[in-house]
Write an enzyme that holds these catalytic residues in place. Sequence first.
Site, mmCIF file in Angstrom:
data_model
loop_
_atom_site.group_PDB
_atom_site.id
_atom_site.type_symbol
_atom_site.label_atom_id
_atom_site.label_comp_id
_atom_site.label_asym_id
_atom_site.label_seq_id
_atom_site.Cartn_x
_atom_site.Cartn_y
_atom_site.Cartn_z
ATOM 1 N N PHE A 100 -7.942 20.385 -25.090
ATOM 2 C CA PHE A 100 -8.299 18.982 -25.050
ATOM 3 C C PHE A 100 -9.515 18.863 -24.144
ATOM 4 C CE2 PHE A 100 -8.332 14.642 -23.512
ATOM 5 C CZ PHE A 100 -8.417 14.000 -24.723
ATOM 6 N N THR A 101 -10.400 17.933 -24.476
ATOM 7 C CA THR A 101 -11.712 17.874 -23.809
ATOM 8 C C THR A 101 -11.612 17.872 -22.279
ATOM 9 O OG1 THR A 101 -11.624 15.485 -24.115
ATOM 10 C CG2 THR A 101 -12.902 16.736 -25.723
ATOM 11 N N TYR B 32 0.832 -1.198 0.000
ATOM 12 C CA TYR B 32 0.000 0.000 0.000
ATOM 13 C C TYR B 32 0.870 1.253 0.000
ATOM 14 C CZ TYR B 32 -3.834 3.144 0.873
ATOM 15 O OH TYR B 32 -4.753 4.140 0.741
ATOM 16 N N LYS C 160 -0.959 7.020 -23.462
ATOM 17 C CA LYS C 160 -0.522 7.276 -24.833
ATOM 18 C C LYS C 160 0.985 6.973 -24.921
ATOM 19 C CE LYS C 160 -4.557 9.705 -24.688
ATOM 20 N NZ LYS C 160 -5.161 10.448 -23.594
ATOM 21 N N PHE D 248 -19.996 13.835 -25.919
ATOM 22 C CA PHE D 248 -19.643 12.899 -26.993
ATOM 23 C C PHE D 248 -19.532 11.461 -26.519
ATOM 24 C CE2 PHE D 248 -15.240 12.569 -25.595
ATOM 25 C CZ PHE D 248 -15.072 13.750 -24.899
HETATM 26 C C1 LIG Z 1 -5.977 11.470 -23.158
HETATM 27 C C2 LIG Z 1 -5.585 12.851 -22.888
HETATM 28 C C3 LIG Z 1 -5.803 13.437 -21.636
HETATM 29 C C4 LIG Z 1 -6.606 12.757 -20.547
HETATM 30 O O1 LIG Z 1 -5.989 11.617 -20.108
HETATM 31 P P1 LIG Z 1 -6.768 10.290 -19.645
HETATM 32 O O2 LIG Z 1 -5.649 9.350 -19.346
HETATM 33 O O3 LIG Z 1 -7.630 9.858 -20.764
HETATM 34 O O4 LIG Z 1 -7.550 10.652 -18.434
HETATM 35 C C5 LIG Z 1 -5.324 14.714 -21.437
HETATM 36 N N1 LIG Z 1 -4.687 15.397 -22.402
HETATM 37 C C6 LIG Z 1 -4.478 14.866 -23.624
HETATM 38 C C7 LIG Z 1 -3.770 15.660 -24.664
HETATM 39 C C8 LIG Z 1 -4.922 13.584 -23.908
HETATM 40 O O5 LIG Z 1 -4.737 13.076 -25.117
#
Ligand SMILES: *Cc1c(COP(=O)(O)O)cnc(C)c1O
Length: 463
Positions: free
Chosen positions: A124-125, A72, A258, A451
């Site tokens: 970014f969203t 932990y 990513k 979306f």
């Molecule tokens: C995917 C993404 C995020 C958010 O990250 P999550 O791991 O999906 O929560 C933030 N900024 C960018 C540019 C992204 O592509």
Amino acid sequence: MPRCIPEPYKIKMVEPLQVTTREYRQQCMEEAGYNTFLLKSKDVFIDLLTDSGTSAMSEVQWAGLMRGDEAYAGSRNFDHLCEAVEEILGYAYTVPTHQGRGAEHLFFQNFVQAGDVVPMNMYFTTTRQHAELAGGVFQDVIVDEAHDPASKCLWKGNVDLEKLRALVDKYGPERVRMVSMAPNVNMAGGQPFSLANLKEVRQFCERRGIRIFMDITRIAENAYFIKEREEGYSDWSVRDIMREICAHSDGAWMSAKKDGLVNIGGFLAFHKGQEELFERCRRMVVVYEGLHTYGGMAGRDMEALAIGLGEVCDADYLAARVSQLRLLHGMLDEEGVPLVHPCGGHGVFLDAQAFLPHLDQDLFPAQMLAAQIYMEGGVRSMERGNVSAGRDPESGQNRRPPLELVRLTVPRRVYTQTHMEYAAESVIDVFRRRERIPGLKFTYEPEVLRFFQARFEPVTPTR
Ligand SMILES: *Cc1c(COP(=O)(O)O)cnc(C)c1O
């Protein structure tokens, strides 16, 4: 030049894919309310929905999973993660989080104050959502070329310094306390910024006491473009370029799903000098994510991430990845499919407005195009346009962003050249019957990040 640079790895384990019929896919799409987010993965043949959390891990990362220290507190894998972040990116302090938006939440709640103006190179969203939830006002300071799909500008991720200057002149550094820059800007089509631009922004900000916090989610792909395109960097290693990028910031957050080459994870990281902010975020992580030595990740996840950060800097891997994207981009371009140029670092973006010019933007051409591509060949993509942009909080109207795109996002180390060729052919088949494609209207519209869960039905334009 070979048409495609071969991947510097081979397949050790296979995951079967299901081949489906057009009738079946049509039924699936109707059931999903014309939203590719609502399809079941088992019904998808080639999944280009996102590059987020969809990477294939290496044998070394899988071995790393077995070395997870599931304590932990004080897991050794957390130490490995901190070491990787410090060695590769140069940040002295790391706060682990379950994924990118967890880091954004901690950061914006602890830095942004109500009424702050938050300039970014496009939005970014989730980032904009968290900036706004903290009371910030998002302002786009990306260069104009980024909003023009046809512009072949090589640095569409750059900040327009005049736009930034105008904001600072208007609101002052008391309200513009930070600038956020993201490498390989997702919403612009995976477009990089140059180091020259970053350095200029840094100089501008330093003189005014404005801090730079970066969203380094796709930093390796941006670094590769710098190595390939920017004068003076061809001899640099990708790793050194990544470190150089981070050196011009005060801190950063990363969605490790990513360029971290893992399926889940993220972190916030700061340079020396940001101790106070780091401590505040670290105090808050225990409320929302988990203890400050795991932040929502298992020990094994942190180990895989520490290894992934090292692997993603490999220029041979990045060359093969970009070449695979260029193959897909080139095949579509040859057939005249309207695209975002130049080819981006994580996906190929279709210009849905030019693809379906008979549909008004409020009939959601990109949403429908993504649905059609799935029904055609079982290829799943994602809308990045009017639906993703949401409604303006003041007018209540759809935002109608200049870019109405469909994103074919390529997972890292997952698909082959044949998969890319098949995906291109599916899009080209839709292109050949584009005039007969109707628009969409909402049957269900969620209030935030609509979306993800929205539902639609076809509607024929009445103009
Ligand atoms: C995917 C993404 C995020 C958010 O990250 P999550 O791991 O999906 O929560 C933030 N900024 C960018 C540019 C992204 O592509």
